[in-house]
Design an enzyme around this catalytic site. Structure first.
Site, PDB file in Angstrom:
ATOM      1  N   VAL A   1      -3.901  39.022 -33.037  1.00  0.00           N
ATOM      2  CA  VAL A   1      -2.950  37.905 -32.960  1.00  0.00           C
ATOM      3  C   VAL A   1      -2.632  37.696 -31.486  1.00  0.00           C
ATOM      4  O   VAL A   1      -2.143  38.627 -30.814  1.00  0.00           O
ATOM      5  CB  VAL A   1      -1.668  38.183 -33.767  1.00  0.00           C
TER       6      VAL A   1
ATOM      7  N   HIS B   1       3.667  47.105 -30.971  1.00  0.00           N
ATOM      8  CA  HIS B   1       3.695  47.854 -32.229  1.00  0.00           C
ATOM      9  C   HIS B   1       4.656  49.030 -32.048  1.00  0.00           C
ATOM     10  O   HIS B   1       4.532  49.786 -31.079  1.00  0.00           O
ATOM     11  CB  HIS B   1       2.316  48.439 -32.552  1.00  0.00           C
TER      12      HIS B   1
ATOM     13  N   ASN C   1      -1.969  46.063 -27.828  1.00  0.00           N
ATOM     14  CA  ASN C   1      -3.409  45.867 -27.646  1.00  0.00           C
ATOM     15  C   ASN C   1      -3.663  44.609 -26.818  1.00  0.00           C
ATOM     16  O   ASN C   1      -2.938  43.616 -26.959  1.00  0.00           O
ATOM     17  CB  ASN C   1      -4.080  45.723 -29.014  1.00  0.00           C
TER      18      ASN C   1
ATOM     19  N   ARG D   1       8.669  43.803 -39.828  1.00  0.00           N
ATOM     20  CA  ARG D   1       7.749  44.830 -40.313  1.00  0.00           C
ATOM     21  C   ARG D   1       6.317  44.299 -40.373  1.00  0.00           C
ATOM     22  O   ARG D   1       6.090  43.166 -40.818  1.00  0.00           O
ATOM     23  CB  ARG D   1       8.157  45.299 -41.717  1.00  0.00           C
ATOM     24  N   ASP D   2       5.388  45.151 -39.930  1.00  0.00           N
ATOM     25  CA  ASP D   2       3.970  44.809 -40.010  1.00  0.00           C
ATOM     26  C   ASP D   2       3.561  44.701 -41.480  1.00  0.00           C
ATOM     27  O   ASP D   2       3.957  45.522 -42.317  1.00  0.00           O
ATOM     28  CB  ASP D   2       3.137  45.883 -39.297  1.00  0.00           C
ATOM     29  N   ILE D   3       2.761  43.701 -41.787  1.00  0.00           N
ATOM     30  CA  ILE D   3       2.340  43.460 -43.170  1.00  0.00           C
ATOM     31  C   ILE D   3       1.391  44.557 -43.677  1.00  0.00           C
ATOM     32  O   ILE D   3       1.251  44.755 -44.875  1.00  0.00           O
ATOM     33  CB  ILE D   3       1.681  42.062 -43.259  1.00  0.00           C
TER      34      ILE D   3
ATOM     35  N   HIS E   1       2.601  41.477 -28.790  1.00  0.00           N
ATOM     36  CA  HIS E   1       3.481  42.173 -29.731  1.00  0.00           C
ATOM     37  C   HIS E   1       3.398  43.659 -29.454  1.00  0.00           C
ATOM     38  O   HIS E   1       2.318  44.204 -29.235  1.00  0.00           O
ATOM     39  CB  HIS E   1       3.100  41.877 -31.184  1.00  0.00           C
TER      40      HIS E   1
HETATM   41  P1  5GP Z   1      -3.024  43.447 -33.324  1.00  0.00           P
HETATM   42  O1  5GP Z   1      -4.244  43.845 -34.116  1.00  0.00           O
HETATM   43  O2  5GP Z   1      -3.147  42.037 -32.778  1.00  0.00           O
HETATM   44  O3  5GP Z   1      -2.613  44.432 -32.274  1.00  0.00           O
HETATM   45  O4  5GP Z   1      -1.831  43.453 -34.356  1.00  0.00           O
HETATM   46  C1  5GP Z   1      -1.587  42.386 -35.223  1.00  0.00           C
HETATM   47  C2  5GP Z   1      -0.737  42.937 -36.336  1.00  0.00           C
HETATM   48  O5  5GP Z   1      -0.180  41.853 -37.050  1.00  0.00           O
HETATM   49  C3  5GP Z   1      -1.530  43.776 -37.339  1.00  0.00           C
HETATM   50  O6  5GP Z   1      -1.027  45.105 -37.366  1.00  0.00           O
HETATM   51  C4  5GP Z   1      -1.341  43.043 -38.649  1.00  0.00           C
HETATM   52  O7  5GP Z   1      -1.199  43.901 -39.754  1.00  0.00           O
HETATM   53  C5  5GP Z   1      -0.099  42.214 -38.397  1.00  0.00           C
HETATM   54  N1  5GP Z   1      -0.049  40.971 -39.152  1.00  0.00           N
HETATM   55  C6  5GP Z   1      -1.046  40.075 -39.337  1.00  0.00           C
HETATM   56  N2  5GP Z   1      -0.637  39.033 -40.075  1.00  0.00           N
HETATM   57  C7  5GP Z   1       0.670  39.287 -40.380  1.00  0.00           C
HETATM   58  C8  5GP Z   1       1.647  38.560 -41.142  1.00  0.00           C
HETATM   59  O8  5GP Z   1       1.416  37.467 -41.662  1.00  0.00           O
HETATM   60  N3  5GP Z   1       2.885  39.130 -41.246  1.00  0.00           N
HETATM   61  C9  5GP Z   1       3.177  40.331 -40.668  1.00  0.00           C
HETATM   62  N4  5GP Z   1       4.415  40.803 -40.844  1.00  0.00           N
HETATM   63  N5  5GP Z   1       2.288  41.029 -39.940  1.00  0.00           N
HETATM   64  C10 5GP Z   1       1.045  40.513 -39.800  1.00  0.00           C
END
Ligand code: 5GP
Length: 114
Positions: free
Chosen positions: A96, A102, A87, A29-31, A100
């Protein structure tokens, strides 16, 4: 953000709410959830961005979609619908740098995205 954050989650150095796992894919799950169901599906193999997807790792990337479809069926949203988003780099909002997918479901999702 850390290049190795998701590796740390894969290797259980950082806790995460893991909802799906195979030999090659992890789902957690996303944080900061943007929908009632917001899960990130990642390959255990490090692939930095979509620009690093090649014929050699395409099967692994395909498994992210198999994971998403399987998860959608499991939580009962496959027929209603859901969205998957990946993304690529800063302009698209990637924070990140370990690819990944979503997975978003449980509410009506508008289009186009912001
Ligand atoms: P991006 O912005 O790279 O497409 O998505 C990165 C996602 O990773 C974001 O939606 C963010 O909320 C999630 N995220 C960042 N740090 C953590 C973490 O430590 N744990 C979890 N579960 N999700 C994270």
């Amino acid at each position: 953000m850390s290049e190795t954050l998701f590796i740390d989650i894969i290797e259980r150095r950082i806790p995460a709410d893991i909802v799906y796992e195979t030999e090659t894919v992890l789902g957690f799950r996303d944080i900061n959830p943007q929908a009632p169901h917001h899960v990130l599906f990642i390959p255990k193999q490090k692939i930095r961005t979509i620009n690093d997807v090649t014929a050699d790792n395409a099967a692994t990337v395909g498994e992210l979609f198999i994971a998403a479809a399987s998860y959608a069926k499991g939580i009962g949203v496959a027929d209603d619908g859901y969205r998957v988003v990946m993304n690529c780099n800063e302009a698209a909002g990637q924070t990140v740098f370990h690819i990944h997918l979503h997975f978003l479901a449980g509410r009506n999702l508008s289009w186009p995205p912001g």
